[in-house]
Motif scaffolding. Structure first.
Motif, PDB file in Angstrom:
ATOM      1  N   LEU A 181      68.333  35.336  28.364  1.00 38.18           N
ATOM      2  CA  LEU A 181      69.337  36.101  29.100  1.00 38.18           C
ATOM      3  C   LEU A 181      69.970  37.183  28.229  1.00 38.18           C
ATOM      4  O   LEU A 181      70.261  38.280  28.706  1.00 38.18           O
ATOM      5  CB  LEU A 181      70.418  35.163  29.640  1.00 38.18           C
ATOM      6  N   THR A 182      70.170  36.863  26.946  1.00 39.64           N
ATOM      7  CA  THR A 182      70.709  37.878  26.034  1.00 39.64           C
ATOM      8  C   THR A 182      69.745  39.042  25.902  1.00 39.64           C
ATOM      9  O   THR A 182      70.144  40.212  25.928  1.00 39.64           O
ATOM     10  CB  THR A 182      70.984  37.262  24.647  1.00 39.64           C
ATOM     11  N   SER A 183      68.449  38.741  25.771  1.00 39.12           N
ATOM     12  CA  SER A 183      67.443  39.799  25.646  1.00 39.12           C
ATOM     13  C   SER A 183      67.371  40.641  26.919  1.00 39.12           C
ATOM     14  O   SER A 183      67.281  41.872  26.859  1.00 39.12           O
ATOM     15  CB  SER A 183      66.069  39.184  25.350  1.00 39.12           C
ATOM     16  N   LEU A 184      67.439  39.994  28.084  1.00 40.33           N
ATOM     17  CA  LEU A 184      67.418  40.734  29.350  1.00 40.33           C
ATOM     18  C   LEU A 184      68.663  41.610  29.485  1.00 40.33           C
ATOM     19  O   LEU A 184      68.581  42.745  29.957  1.00 40.33           O
ATOM     20  CB  LEU A 184      67.347  39.753  30.521  1.00 40.33           C
ATOM     21  N   ASN A 185      69.792  41.076  29.068  1.00 40.40           N
ATOM     22  CA  ASN A 185      71.037  41.845  29.145  1.00 40.40           C
ATOM     23  C   ASN A 185      70.964  43.084  28.261  1.00 40.40           C
ATOM     24  O   ASN A 185      71.386  44.177  28.643  1.00 40.40           O
ATOM     25  CB  ASN A 185      72.212  40.960  28.731  1.00 40.40           C
ATOM     26  N   GLU A 186      70.402  42.919  27.047  1.00 35.64           N
ATOM     27  CA  GLU A 186      70.256  44.058  26.140  1.00 35.64           C
ATOM     28  C   GLU A 186      69.277  45.077  26.707  1.00 35.64           C
ATOM     29  O   GLU A 186      69.443  46.286  26.542  1.00 35.64           O
ATOM     30  CB  GLU A 186      69.780  43.569  24.771  1.00 35.64           C
ATOM     31  N   LEU A 187      68.243  44.589  27.405  1.00 34.89           N
ATOM     32  CA  LEU A 187      67.242  45.480  27.994  1.00 34.89           C
ATOM     33  C   LEU A 187      67.860  46.328  29.105  1.00 34.89           C
ATOM     34  O   LEU A 187      67.579  47.525  29.230  1.00 34.89           O
ATOM     35  CB  LEU A 187      66.086  44.647  28.551  1.00 34.89           C
TER      36      LEU A 187
ATOM     37  N   ASP B 158      71.248  46.750  29.714  1.00 35.88           N
ATOM     38  CA  ASP B 158      72.528  47.382  29.401  1.00 35.88           C
ATOM     39  C   ASP B 158      72.356  48.867  29.081  1.00 35.88           C
ATOM     40  O   ASP B 158      71.315  49.312  28.615  1.00 35.88           O
ATOM     41  CB  ASP B 158      73.173  46.711  28.183  1.00 35.88           C
ATOM     42  N   ALA B 159      73.408  49.601  29.330  1.00 35.26           N
ATOM     43  CA  ALA B 159      73.415  51.007  28.903  1.00 35.26           C
ATOM     44  C   ALA B 159      73.332  51.060  27.390  1.00 35.26           C
ATOM     45  O   ALA B 159      73.846  50.180  26.706  1.00 35.26           O
ATOM     46  CB  ALA B 159      74.706  51.672  29.379  1.00 35.26           C
ATOM     47  N   PRO B 160      72.691  52.100  26.827  1.00 38.56           N
ATOM     48  CA  PRO B 160      72.525  52.170  25.379  1.00 38.56           C
ATOM     49  C   PRO B 160      73.845  52.154  24.618  1.00 38.56           C
ATOM     50  O   PRO B 160      73.938  51.607  23.547  1.00 38.56           O
ATOM     51  CB  PRO B 160      71.790  53.502  25.170  1.00 38.56           C
ATOM     52  N   GLU B 161      74.873  52.766  25.177  1.00 35.86           N
ATOM     53  CA  GLU B 161      76.168  52.817  24.509  1.00 35.86           C
ATOM     54  C   GLU B 161      77.095  51.773  25.107  1.00 35.86           C
ATOM     55  O   GLU B 161      77.255  51.693  26.320  1.00 35.86           O
ATOM     56  CB  GLU B 161      76.783  54.212  24.657  1.00 35.86           C
ATOM     57  N   PHE B 162      77.693  50.975  24.246  1.00 36.17           N
ATOM     58  CA  PHE B 162      78.635  49.962  24.709  1.00 36.17           C
ATOM     59  C   PHE B 162      80.020  50.584  24.861  1.00 36.17           C
ATOM     60  O   PHE B 162      80.524  51.240  23.946  1.00 36.17           O
ATOM     61  CB  PHE B 162      78.690  48.808  23.700  1.00 36.17           C
TER      62      PHE B 162
ATOM     63  N   TYR C 239      88.477  32.224   4.898  1.00 36.46           N
ATOM     64  CA  TYR C 239      88.551  31.855   6.313  1.00 36.46           C
ATOM     65  C   TYR C 239      87.504  32.705   7.032  1.00 36.46           C
ATOM     66  O   TYR C 239      87.402  33.912   6.784  1.00 36.46           O
ATOM     67  CB  TYR C 239      89.947  32.108   6.872  1.00 36.46           C
ATOM     68  N   GLN C 240      86.714  32.096   7.921  1.00 31.56           N
ATOM     69  CA  GLN C 240      85.492  32.737   8.399  1.00 31.56           C
ATOM     70  C   GLN C 240      85.364  32.709   9.920  1.00 31.56           C
ATOM     71  O   GLN C 240      86.042  31.950  10.606  1.00 31.56           O
ATOM     72  CB  GLN C 240      84.284  32.006   7.785  1.00 31.56           C
ATOM     73  N   GLN C 241      84.476  33.559  10.402  1.00 26.46           N
ATOM     74  CA  GLN C 241      84.033  33.476  11.793  1.00 26.46           C
ATOM     75  C   GLN C 241      82.546  33.161  11.791  1.00 26.46           C
ATOM     76  O   GLN C 241      81.812  33.593  10.894  1.00 26.46           O
ATOM     77  CB  GLN C 241      84.328  34.757  12.567  1.00 26.46           C
ATOM     78  N   ALA C 242      82.102  32.402  12.781  1.00 20.93           N
ATOM     79  CA  ALA C 242      80.706  31.966  12.845  1.00 20.93           C
ATOM     80  C   ALA C 242      80.180  32.122  14.261  1.00 20.93           C
ATOM     81  O   ALA C 242      80.926  31.944  15.236  1.00 20.93           O
ATOM     82  CB  ALA C 242      80.589  30.509  12.388  1.00 20.93           C
ATOM     83  N   TRP C 243      78.884  32.458  14.353  1.00 25.89           N
ATOM     84  CA  TRP C 243      78.254  32.617  15.663  1.00 25.89           C
ATOM     85  C   TRP C 243      76.778  32.275  15.541  1.00 25.89           C
ATOM     86  O   TRP C 243      76.192  32.302  14.454  1.00 25.89           O
ATOM     87  CB  TRP C 243      78.429  34.044  16.190  1.00 25.89           C
ATOM     88  N   HIS C 244      76.165  31.960  16.670  1.00 24.94           N
ATOM     89  CA  HIS C 244      74.734  31.659  16.671  1.00 24.94           C
ATOM     90  C   HIS C 244      73.951  32.961  16.577  1.00 24.94           C
ATOM     91  O   HIS C 244      74.373  33.996  17.111  1.00 24.94           O
ATOM     92  CB  HIS C 244      74.355  30.903  17.945  1.00 24.94           C
TER      93      HIS C 244
ATOM     94  N   ASN D  32      72.938  40.445  18.187  1.00 20.90           N
ATOM     95  CA  ASN D  32      72.726  41.824  18.636  1.00 20.90           C
ATOM     96  C   ASN D  32      73.388  42.145  19.964  1.00 20.90           C
ATOM     97  O   ASN D  32      73.156  43.214  20.527  1.00 20.90           O
ATOM     98  CB  ASN D  32      71.220  42.099  18.725  1.00 20.90           C
ATOM     99  N   ASP D  33      74.194  41.236  20.468  1.00 17.49           N
ATOM    100  CA  ASP D  33      74.933  41.476  21.715  1.00 17.49           C
ATOM    101  C   ASP D  33      76.046  42.489  21.414  1.00 17.49           C
ATOM    102  O   ASP D  33      76.939  42.217  20.614  1.00 17.49           O
ATOM    103  CB  ASP D  33      75.516  40.148  22.194  1.00 17.49           C
ATOM    104  N   PRO D  34      76.018  43.684  22.036  1.00 16.68           N
ATOM    105  CA  PRO D  34      77.004  44.725  21.695  1.00 16.68           C
ATOM    106  C   PRO D  34      78.455  44.290  21.891  1.00 16.68           C
ATOM    107  O   PRO D  34      79.314  44.593  21.064  1.00 16.68           O
ATOM    108  CB  PRO D  34      76.632  45.886  22.624  1.00 16.68           C
ATOM    109  N   ALA D  35      78.733  43.592  22.986  1.00 18.93           N
ATOM    110  CA  ALA D  35      80.111  43.151  23.239  1.00 18.93           C
ATOM    111  C   ALA D  35      80.536  42.104  22.226  1.00 18.93           C
ATOM    112  O   ALA D  35      81.680  42.112  21.739  1.00 18.93           O
ATOM    113  CB  ALA D  35      80.236  42.602  24.660  1.00 18.93           C
ATOM    114  N   HIS D  36      79.638  41.211  21.904  1.00 19.47           N
ATOM    115  CA  HIS D  36      79.932  40.178  20.908  1.00 19.47           C
ATOM    116  C   HIS D  36      80.166  40.823  19.543  1.00 19.47           C
ATOM    117  O   HIS D  36      81.091  40.437  18.808  1.00 19.47           O
ATOM    118  CB  HIS D  36      78.768  39.184  20.844  1.00 19.47           C
ATOM    119  N   ARG D  37      79.340  41.801  19.208  1.00 19.72           N
ATOM    120  CA  ARG D  37      79.495  42.500  17.924  1.00 19.72           C
ATOM    121  C   ARG D  37      80.841  43.235  17.878  1.00 19.72           C
ATOM    122  O   ARG D  37      81.523  43.239  16.853  1.00 19.72           O
ATOM    123  CB  ARG D  37      78.336  43.474  17.719  1.00 19.72           C
TER     124      ARG D  37
END
Length: 303
Positions: free
Chosen positions: A78-84, A86-90, A273-278, A283-288
């Motif tokens: 689903l992440t790959s489909l969303n990136e495919l 999505d508009a190029p610019e977030f 103190y850190q942040q962690a993600w899978h 490469n999810d623009p909104a997550h980034r």
């Protein structure tokens, strides 16, 4: 490719919601469908995958082994489909997303206020859902896709979890002034003789302080163990208790007129103190965008 023709891709979104929520009604709310529609979709998905996917156990719905195995590949697909698609610019101002964050009340007090102000200014359509868990549970939640981002101290993260330092912290000790010697601090022997407050999600948790003591063959007496950073400081006044915590958890000491802050008489190194993600979220623009905002607005000068 032939398998794709056998399933409506919209059902994959419903499946994703069902696996995350483990509840038909909550999944329906998540995908903006009626409960009967999601129940019907679940019946179709069970036929498609040849597995019940969700089963009732002990009064609640749990995932089958097959459903557990679907979480990661489905999330990646689903992440790959969303990136495919999505508009190029977030564009944060136009995004409509909901992110699930796992963090302690320490981070909720230090990091969350400036982050929320930034999100409301720049991305008002981005919603945040906050939960709290132990470090071990956070790692499992990231792996299972139950949360999108976790904040804490992650020294031994799995290979599929990415970790980024947000800021450096140090430990400080606090006690009631009336319970301290005139010099204002405690020797190691005095410090060890005192009853202590420990802040941890579990009463038996071994944190950086316990590990430092154990490395020297030492042990302190924990008189009060609780999971609430914000409440711990308020327990000190009028007692002989000692609290040793991350410095930013204390806040301005002037707010606690009867307390005194001092350096712990034990070699406790600074920590990140850190942040962690899978990695599936990397490469999810909104997550980034959210990760970059956390990095910026978690700094002391921004708090």
């Amino acid at each position: 490719m032939d398998e794709l023709r056998r399933i409506d891709l919209n059902q994959l979104l419903t499946l994703h919601a069902l696996l995350a929520e483990k509840h038909v009604t909550r999944a329906a709310l998540r995908v903006h469908k009626s409960q009967p529609a999601v129940s019907h979709a679940l019946a179709q998905l069970r036929t498609q995958f040849g597995d019940p996917l969700l089963v009732r156990h002990g009064g609640r719905m749990v995932l089958t082994a097959r459903a557990q195995a679907l979480i990661q590949p489905l999330e990646s697909a689903l992440t790959s489909l969303n990136e495919l698609l999505d508009a190029p610019e977030f564009d944060p101002a136009r995004t409509r997303r909901r992110f699930r964050l796992s963090l302690s009340d320490y981070a909720a007090r230090i990091v969350l206020p400036p982050l929320v102000r930034h999100v409301r200014r720049e991305a008002p359509g981005l919603d945040l859902a906050i939960s709290q868990a132990s470090r071990e549970a956070m790692m499992a939640q990231l792996a299972d896709g139950e949360v999108d981002l976790a904040l804490g101290i992650f020294l031994d993260a799995p290979e599929d979890i990415e970790v980024q330092d947000l800021f450096q912290e140090r430990f400080v000790s606090l006690a009631d002034k009336a319970a301290l010697p005139e010099r204002g601090d405690l020797s190691l022997e005095e410090w060890l003789e005192r009853p202590h407050i420990a802040v941890a999600m579990r009463p038996d948790a071994s944190d950086e302080i316990e590990k430092a003591l154990a490395s020297r063959g030492l042990q302190r007496h924990i008189a009060v163990a609780l999971p609430h950073w914000s409440a711990a400081v308020d327990l000190l006044a009028g007692t002989d208790l000692v609290l040793t915590v991350a410095s930013r958890a204390v806040g301005p000491i002037r707010r606690h007129k009867t307390l005194r802050k001092f350096t712990p008489p034990l070699d406790l190194p600074r920590f990140a103190y850190q942040q962690a993600w899978h990695i599936r979220r990397a490469n999810d623009p909104a997550h980034r965008w959210l990760r970059e905002a956390l990095l910026t607005y978690s700094q002391p000068s921004k708090s």
